[in-house]
Design an enzyme around this catalytic site. Structure first.
Site, PDB file in Angstrom:
ATOM      1  N   TYR A 129      12.872 -65.131-104.408  1.00  0.00           N
ATOM      2  CA  TYR A 129      11.926 -64.040-104.184  1.00  0.00           C
ATOM      3  C   TYR A 129      12.636 -62.698-104.170  1.00  0.00           C
ATOM      4  O   TYR A 129      13.861 -62.634-104.181  1.00  0.00           O
ATOM      5  CB  TYR A 129      11.136 -64.264-102.892  1.00  0.00           C
ATOM      6  CG  TYR A 129      11.920 -64.037-101.607  1.00  0.00           C
ATOM      7  CD1 TYR A 129      12.935 -64.901-101.205  1.00  0.00           C
ATOM      8  CD2 TYR A 129      11.640 -62.945-100.787  1.00  0.00           C
ATOM      9  CE1 TYR A 129      13.636 -64.690-100.023  1.00  0.00           C
ATOM     10  CE2 TYR A 129      12.341 -62.728 -99.600  1.00  0.00           C
ATOM     11  CZ  TYR A 129      13.335 -63.604 -99.223  1.00  0.00           C
ATOM     12  OH  TYR A 129      14.036 -63.380 -98.070  1.00  0.00           O
ATOM     13  N   LYS A 160      18.735 -65.227-103.330  1.00  0.00           N
ATOM     14  CA  LYS A 160      17.586 -64.854-102.496  1.00  0.00           C
ATOM     15  C   LYS A 160      16.545 -65.971-102.569  1.00  0.00           C
ATOM     16  O   LYS A 160      15.489 -65.850-103.177  1.00  0.00           O
ATOM     17  CB  LYS A 160      17.001 -63.498-102.911  1.00  0.00           C
ATOM     18  CG  LYS A 160      16.209 -62.844-101.777  1.00  0.00           C
ATOM     19  CD  LYS A 160      16.035 -61.354-101.986  1.00  0.00           C
ATOM     20  CE  LYS A 160      15.076 -60.736-101.002  1.00  0.00           C
ATOM     21  NZ  LYS A 160      15.426 -60.832 -99.588  1.00  0.00           N
ATOM     22  N   GLU A 210      25.744 -61.768 -91.649  1.00  0.00           N
ATOM     23  CA  GLU A 210      24.656 -60.794 -91.800  1.00  0.00           C
ATOM     24  C   GLU A 210      23.591 -61.075 -90.752  1.00  0.00           C
ATOM     25  O   GLU A 210      23.796 -61.904 -89.873  1.00  0.00           O
ATOM     26  CB  GLU A 210      24.081 -60.883 -93.220  1.00  0.00           C
ATOM     27  CG  GLU A 210      23.523 -62.254 -93.547  1.00  0.00           C
ATOM     28  CD  GLU A 210      22.998 -62.380 -94.971  1.00  0.00           C
ATOM     29  OE1 GLU A 210      22.689 -61.358 -95.606  1.00  0.00           O
ATOM     30  OE2 GLU A 210      22.870 -63.529 -95.437  1.00  0.00           O
ATOM     31  N   LEU A 231      23.655 -62.282 -98.423  1.00  0.00           N
ATOM     32  CA  LEU A 231      22.844 -61.730 -99.502  1.00  0.00           C
ATOM     33  C   LEU A 231      23.298 -60.288 -99.703  1.00  0.00           C
ATOM     34  O   LEU A 231      23.352 -59.517 -98.735  1.00  0.00           O
ATOM     35  CB  LEU A 231      21.364 -61.736 -99.122  1.00  0.00           C
ATOM     36  CG  LEU A 231      20.474 -61.154-100.221  1.00  0.00           C
ATOM     37  CD1 LEU A 231      20.323 -62.153-101.351  1.00  0.00           C
ATOM     38  CD2 LEU A 231      19.125 -60.751 -99.683  1.00  0.00           C
TER      39      LEU A 231
END
Ligand code: PDD
Length: 278
Positions: free
Chosen positions: A31, A146, A178, A202
């Site tokens: 996505y 992702k 993250e 990411l």
């Protein structure tokens, strides 16, 4: 609300995907999330590049070219003039096929997109900053994709919510990766630090942007491994994501970060971000 599904625009309530879609069965898809300010998608070329990278990494043929994606986004945004700022969600799965882990021979990818209203953060809404907690990073080793398979991220975020925090800051083997749905930045002695953009995080569209904004604002930037101790002893912590832009983290595990208020580097980068949007 009008959404896009496999070539057609329709009310959200009419959009239907077969239960054998591999997105539903396996989470087999990817996505993107693009913020749109007053009709203009922000850093769209970067988002489309990452979309292509994610598709290539899981070997789904890109169902649209850049012009096709751009037109799709413009059309969705145009159909919701009541929302000055929007956030567009795009979602591609490997398609519908008899359940089998291996790729199907000739499935057609499912393409879904929607837009939602979006209120950009302001210094007022940011107030005293965000409270986060540390959570072990228990995800897989391809966090650069992702992927719509987000169980690790979801469980981490829920742990944070149940602790009264807004985000989970993830650590793998004692090093910062993250946030559950954001990138995390450390400020120490006037310098901006981030973990390297390898397979463990990411690479947010705001990752490259923050590097640019730091350069423009005269803030030295370094990408390197950051230990949990360095995060605890940071002067400032920042968080970035499409709909969060850049926000200050002022509490970590119930303790103040630095002085416990949004700091000078946050203020510089927030101002630079607003300029970049204009
Ligand atoms: N999430 N890392 C993770 C795990 C994320 O889910 C996100 C964004 C980011 C920041 O990437 P970007 O700057 O491109 O938004 C980093 C989106 C917004 C989401 O899942 O809704």
């Amino acid at each position: 609300q009008i959404v896009y599904l496999n070539g057609s625009y329709m009310p959200l309530s009419e959009a239907r995907v077969p239960v054998l879609d591999r997105g539903f069965i396996f989470g087999d898809g990817i996505y993107e999330v693009v913020p749109v300010y007053e009709g203009h998608p922000f850093r769209l070329a970067h988002h489309l590049k990452r979309l292509k990278r994610s598709l290539a990494k899981i070997r789904i043929t890109n169902p649209l070219d850049d012009a096709g994606w751009t037109q799709l986004i413009d059309e969705l945004v145009r159909r919701h003039p009541q929302w000055p700022n929007q956030v567009v969600y795009m979602h591609i799965t490997r398609g519908v096929a008899k359940r089998d882990h291996a790729f199907p021979e000739n499935a057609t990818p499912t393409v879904f997109a929607m837009t939602n209203p979006f209120t950009p953060p302001t210094l007022e809404s940011i107030g005293e900053g965000l409270s986060v907690i540390s959570v072990p990073d228990e995800r897989w080793l391809h966090c650069d994709i992702k992927s719509i398979s987000l169980l690790g991220n979801i469980l981490a975020r829920q742990t944070a919510v149940e602790a009264g925090a807004i985000e989970a800051v993830l650590f793998r083997d004692g090093y910062l990766t993250e946030g559950a749905s954001s990138n995390i930045w450390v400020v120490k002695d006037g310098k901006l630090l981030a973990p390297p953009h390898d397979n463990l995080i990411l690479e947010g569209i705001r990752y490259e942007l923050m590097e640019e904004l730091a350069r423009r604002s005269g803030i030295p930037f370094e990408a390197r491994r950051i230990s949990q101790d360095e995060v605890r002893n940071a002067d400032e912590l920042l968080l970035t994501a499409a709909t969060k832009e850049v926000k200050p983290i002022t509490r970590l595990d119930g303790q103040p970060v630095g002085k416990g208020v949004p700091g000078p580097i946050f203020h510089k980068l927030f101002a630079a971000y607003q300029e970049a949007k204009a």
